[in-house]
Design a protein around this motif. Structure first.
Motif, PDB file in Angstrom:
ATOM      1  N   ALA A 120     -86.964 -51.905 -69.156  1.00 50.63           N
ATOM      2  CA  ALA A 120     -85.577 -51.465 -68.977  1.00 50.63           C
ATOM      3  C   ALA A 120     -84.666 -52.656 -68.683  1.00 50.63           C
ATOM      4  CB  ALA A 120     -85.489 -50.429 -67.851  1.00 50.63           C
ATOM      5  N   LEU A 121     -85.174 -53.626 -67.928  1.00 56.77           N
ATOM      6  CA  LEU A 121     -84.403 -54.832 -67.649  1.00 56.77           C
ATOM      7  C   LEU A 121     -84.097 -55.588 -68.942  1.00 56.77           C
ATOM      8  CD1 LEU A 121     -83.183 -57.022 -65.841  1.00 56.77           C
ATOM      9  CD2 LEU A 121     -85.496 -57.925 -65.517  1.00 56.77           C
ATOM     10  N   LEU A 122     -85.095 -55.738 -69.805  1.00 56.83           N
ATOM     11  CA  LEU A 122     -84.847 -56.391 -71.101  1.00 56.83           C
ATOM     12  C   LEU A 122     -83.778 -55.638 -71.884  1.00 56.83           C
ATOM     13  CD1 LEU A 122     -88.382 -57.416 -72.458  1.00 56.83           C
ATOM     14  CD2 LEU A 122     -86.694 -58.845 -71.305  1.00 56.83           C
ATOM     15  N   ASP A 123     -83.840 -54.320 -71.832  1.00 55.13           N
ATOM     16  CA  ASP A 123     -82.817 -53.518 -72.525  1.00 55.13           C
ATOM     17  C   ASP A 123     -81.430 -53.824 -71.979  1.00 55.13           C
ATOM     18  OD1 ASP A 123     -84.748 -52.333 -74.102  1.00 55.13           O
ATOM     19  OD2 ASP A 123     -84.768 -50.427 -73.014  1.00 55.13           O
ATOM     20  N   LEU A 160     -87.983 -50.180 -73.591  1.00 53.52           N
ATOM     21  CA  LEU A 160     -88.498 -49.111 -72.737  1.00 53.52           C
ATOM     22  C   LEU A 160     -88.989 -47.932 -73.568  1.00 53.52           C
ATOM     23  CD1 LEU A 160     -89.044 -47.783 -70.024  1.00 53.52           C
ATOM     24  CD2 LEU A 160     -86.634 -47.144 -69.892  1.00 53.52           C
ATOM     25  N   THR A 161     -88.220 -47.525 -74.555  1.00 55.22           N
ATOM     26  CA  THR A 161     -88.640 -46.382 -75.381  1.00 55.22           C
ATOM     27  C   THR A 161     -89.931 -46.717 -76.138  1.00 55.22           C
ATOM     28  OG1 THR A 161     -87.133 -47.115 -77.132  1.00 55.22           O
ATOM     29  CG2 THR A 161     -86.326 -45.420 -75.632  1.00 55.22           C
ATOM     30  N   SER A 162     -90.059 -47.950 -76.621  1.00 59.26           N
ATOM     31  CA  SER A 162     -91.274 -48.348 -77.326  1.00 59.26           C
ATOM     32  C   SER A 162     -92.482 -48.331 -76.396  1.00 59.26           C
ATOM     33  CB  SER A 162     -91.114 -49.750 -77.926  1.00 59.26           C
ATOM     34  OG  SER A 162     -90.162 -49.757 -78.957  1.00 59.26           O
ATOM     35  N   ALA A 163     -92.291 -48.829 -75.164  1.00 57.87           N
ATOM     36  CA  ALA A 163     -93.399 -48.871 -74.202  1.00 57.87           C
ATOM     37  C   ALA A 163     -93.846 -47.470 -73.808  1.00 57.87           C
ATOM     38  CB  ALA A 163     -92.976 -49.669 -72.971  1.00 57.87           C
ATOM     39  N   PHE A 188     -95.688 -32.531 -69.395  1.00 52.77           N
ATOM     40  CA  PHE A 188     -95.241 -33.873 -69.002  1.00 52.77           C
ATOM     41  C   PHE A 188     -94.738 -34.639 -70.225  1.00 52.77           C
ATOM     42  CE2 PHE A 188     -95.819 -38.392 -68.421  1.00 52.77           C
ATOM     43  CZ  PHE A 188     -95.402 -38.630 -67.128  1.00 52.77           C
ATOM     44  N   LEU A 189     -95.449 -34.553 -71.333  1.00 50.93           N
ATOM     45  CA  LEU A 189     -95.057 -35.281 -72.536  1.00 50.93           C
ATOM     46  C   LEU A 189     -93.720 -34.783 -73.074  1.00 50.93           C
ATOM     47  CD1 LEU A 189     -98.530 -35.472 -74.331  1.00 50.93           C
ATOM     48  CD2 LEU A 189     -97.457 -37.162 -72.824  1.00 50.93           C
ATOM     49  N   GLU A 190     -93.500 -33.480 -73.002  1.00 48.74           N
ATOM     50  CA  GLU A 190     -92.205 -32.952 -73.440  1.00 48.74           C
ATOM     51  C   GLU A 190     -91.084 -33.425 -72.532  1.00 48.74           C
ATOM     52  OE1 GLU A 190     -91.382 -31.413 -76.236  1.00 48.74           O
ATOM     53  OE2 GLU A 190     -93.483 -31.752 -76.811  1.00 48.74           O
ATOM     54  N   GLU A 191     -91.357 -33.475 -71.233  1.00 43.89           N
ATOM     55  CA  GLU A 191     -90.347 -33.992 -70.308  1.00 43.89           C
ATOM     56  C   GLU A 191     -90.066 -35.469 -70.580  1.00 43.89           C
ATOM     57  OE1 GLU A 191     -90.290 -32.819 -66.085  1.00 43.89           O
ATOM     58  OE2 GLU A 191     -92.121 -31.704 -66.537  1.00 43.89           O
ATOM     59  N   MET A 192     -91.114 -36.234 -70.898  1.00 42.52           N
ATOM     60  CA  MET A 192     -90.919 -37.644 -71.220  1.00 42.52           C
ATOM     61  C   MET A 192     -90.046 -37.794 -72.461  1.00 42.52           C
ATOM     62  SD  MET A 192     -91.335 -40.869 -70.607  1.00 42.52           S
ATOM     63  CE  MET A 192     -92.638 -41.026 -69.379  1.00 42.52           C
ATOM     64  N   ARG A 193     -90.283 -36.990 -73.468  1.00 44.04           N
ATOM     65  CA  ARG A 193     -89.446 -37.049 -74.680  1.00 44.04           C
ATOM     66  C   ARG A 193     -87.985 -36.760 -74.321  1.00 44.04           C
ATOM     67  NH1 ARG A 193     -94.183 -34.540 -76.835  1.00 44.04           N
ATOM     68  NH2 ARG A 193     -95.175 -35.915 -78.393  1.00 44.04           N
ATOM     69  N   GLY A 194     -87.793 -35.763 -73.463  1.00 46.39           N
ATOM     70  CA  GLY A 194     -86.434 -35.422 -73.059  1.00 46.39           C
ATOM     71  C   GLY A 194     -85.771 -36.545 -72.276  1.00 46.39           C
ATOM     72  N   GLU A 195     -86.502 -37.154 -71.359  1.00 43.69           N
ATOM     73  CA  GLU A 195     -85.930 -38.242 -70.565  1.00 43.69           C
ATOM     74  C   GLU A 195     -85.645 -39.471 -71.424  1.00 43.69           C
ATOM     75  OE1 GLU A 195     -84.723 -38.000 -67.770  1.00 43.69           O
ATOM     76  OE2 GLU A 195     -85.631 -36.192 -66.941  1.00 43.69           O
ATOM     77  N   LEU A 196     -86.459 -39.711 -72.437  1.00 44.74           N
ATOM     78  CA  LEU A 196     -86.194 -40.832 -73.341  1.00 44.74           C
ATOM     79  C   LEU A 196     -84.924 -40.587 -74.147  1.00 44.74           C
ATOM     80  CD1 LEU A 196     -89.789 -41.723 -74.583  1.00 44.74           C
ATOM     81  CD2 LEU A 196     -88.329 -43.086 -73.085  1.00 44.74           C
ATOM     82  N   THR A 202     -77.662 -42.696 -72.322  1.00 42.19           N
ATOM     83  CA  THR A 202     -76.957 -43.183 -71.135  1.00 42.19           C
ATOM     84  C   THR A 202     -77.349 -44.598 -70.709  1.00 42.19           C
ATOM     85  OG1 THR A 202     -78.636 -42.334 -69.600  1.00 42.19           O
ATOM     86  CG2 THR A 202     -76.880 -40.802 -70.299  1.00 42.19           C
ATOM     87  N   GLY A 203     -78.548 -45.044 -71.109  1.00 42.82           N
ATOM     88  CA  GLY A 203     -79.026 -46.350 -70.650  1.00 42.82           C
ATOM     89  C   GLY A 203     -79.536 -46.342 -69.221  1.00 42.82           C
ATOM     90  N   LYS A 204     -79.674 -45.164 -68.630  1.00 45.70           N
ATOM     91  CA  LYS A 204     -80.131 -45.058 -67.245  1.00 45.70           C
ATOM     92  C   LYS A 204     -81.597 -44.603 -67.210  1.00 45.70           C
ATOM     93  CE  LYS A 204     -75.522 -43.962 -65.505  1.00 45.70           C
ATOM     94  NZ  LYS A 204     -74.674 -42.959 -64.801  1.00 45.70           N
ATOM     95  N   PRO A 205     -82.495 -45.429 -66.628  1.00 47.36           N
ATOM     96  CA  PRO A 205     -83.922 -45.085 -66.630  1.00 47.36           C
ATOM     97  C   PRO A 205     -84.369 -44.226 -65.459  1.00 47.36           C
ATOM     98  CG  PRO A 205     -83.635 -47.273 -65.733  1.00 47.36           C
ATOM     99  CD  PRO A 205     -82.242 -46.766 -66.087  1.00 47.36           C
TER     100      PRO A 205
END
Length: 215
Positions: A120-123, A160-163, A188-196, A202-205
């Motif tokens: 996320a920092l690199l982003d 971050l999205t790639s990782a 959990f995986l569906e929630e991760m897709r949503g958060e990504l 937004t750029g907010k992790p």
């Protein structure tokens, strides 16, 4: 290891150059598509030396050296030791990243947080590594390091999205091990897709980090 890529005479001269700069215990380590890689010691410090392959026309180490220097305040990648040219071939020397590549490492929760925070920092810096998804460039040890910025550039980043895709969402050896170790299920995986998706917008992790905290 390198006999078919560089002559013994030229390799000997390169070793002599390194010795004159204070490097000792120089050993062949690996070969990449554009570089020959060695390990060595400088005083008590372990280092990696990347020498441009004589059969490679690509010269990327000057840019990589600048990127590593720019990242030094953030502890994302091991520090640059030296950059130079030897008989028309670029070389780059950096501190050795102690640990294992993520493919083999036993990932702990703190590692997942550190991967998320550093990508996320690199982003935020606007630097795209370009090879996160392959898994060979994330080193897991006492700390997490990202290495080999040869193909990185200041462009629209997706670190971050790639990782997170590599570690959780894609079907690969790493994700299967992580899912098994942490008991991760479909919700959990569906929630991760949503958060990504939120992160891309937004750029907010914070949502991704909150999700990781539940593991």
């Amino acid at each position: 290891m390198f006999d078919h890529l560089i002559s013994k005479a030229q390799l000997g001269r390169f070793y002599s150059r390194l010795n004159s700069l204070g490097f000792a215990e120089i050993r062949p380590y690996a070969k990449g598509t554009t570089s020959l890689i060695f390990t060595a010691k400088l005083d008590e410090k372990n280092v990696i030396i990347k020498l441009q392959r004589p059969d490679s026309p690509r010269q990327n180490f000057a840019r990589e050296a600048k990127i590593i220097k720019a990242l030094e305040p953030f502890d994302v990648t091991p520090s640059l030791v030296a950059y130079g040219s030897f008989e028309g071939l670029e070389y780059l020397i950096r501190e050795f990243a102690e640990g294992e590549i993520i493919f083999y490492a036993d990932l702990e929760k703190r590692h997942l947080f550190e991967i998320a925070e550093k990508t996320a920092l690199l982003d935020r810096l606007g630097l795209d590594h370009g090879q996160i998804q392959g898994g060979k460039h994330i080193i897991i040890g006492e700390r997490v390091y990202l290495i080999d910025f040869e193909k990185a550039n200041w462009r629209k980043p997706k670190n971050l999205t790639s990782a997170m895709a590599m570690i959780f969402l894609n079907d690969n050896y790493i994700s299967r091990r992580v899912r098994e170790k942490f008991g991760i299920e479909r919700d959990f995986l569906e929630e991760m897709r949503g958060e990504l998706r939120v992160y891309k917008r937004t750029g907010k992790p914070s949502g991704i980090l909150a999700l990781l905290s539940r593991l």
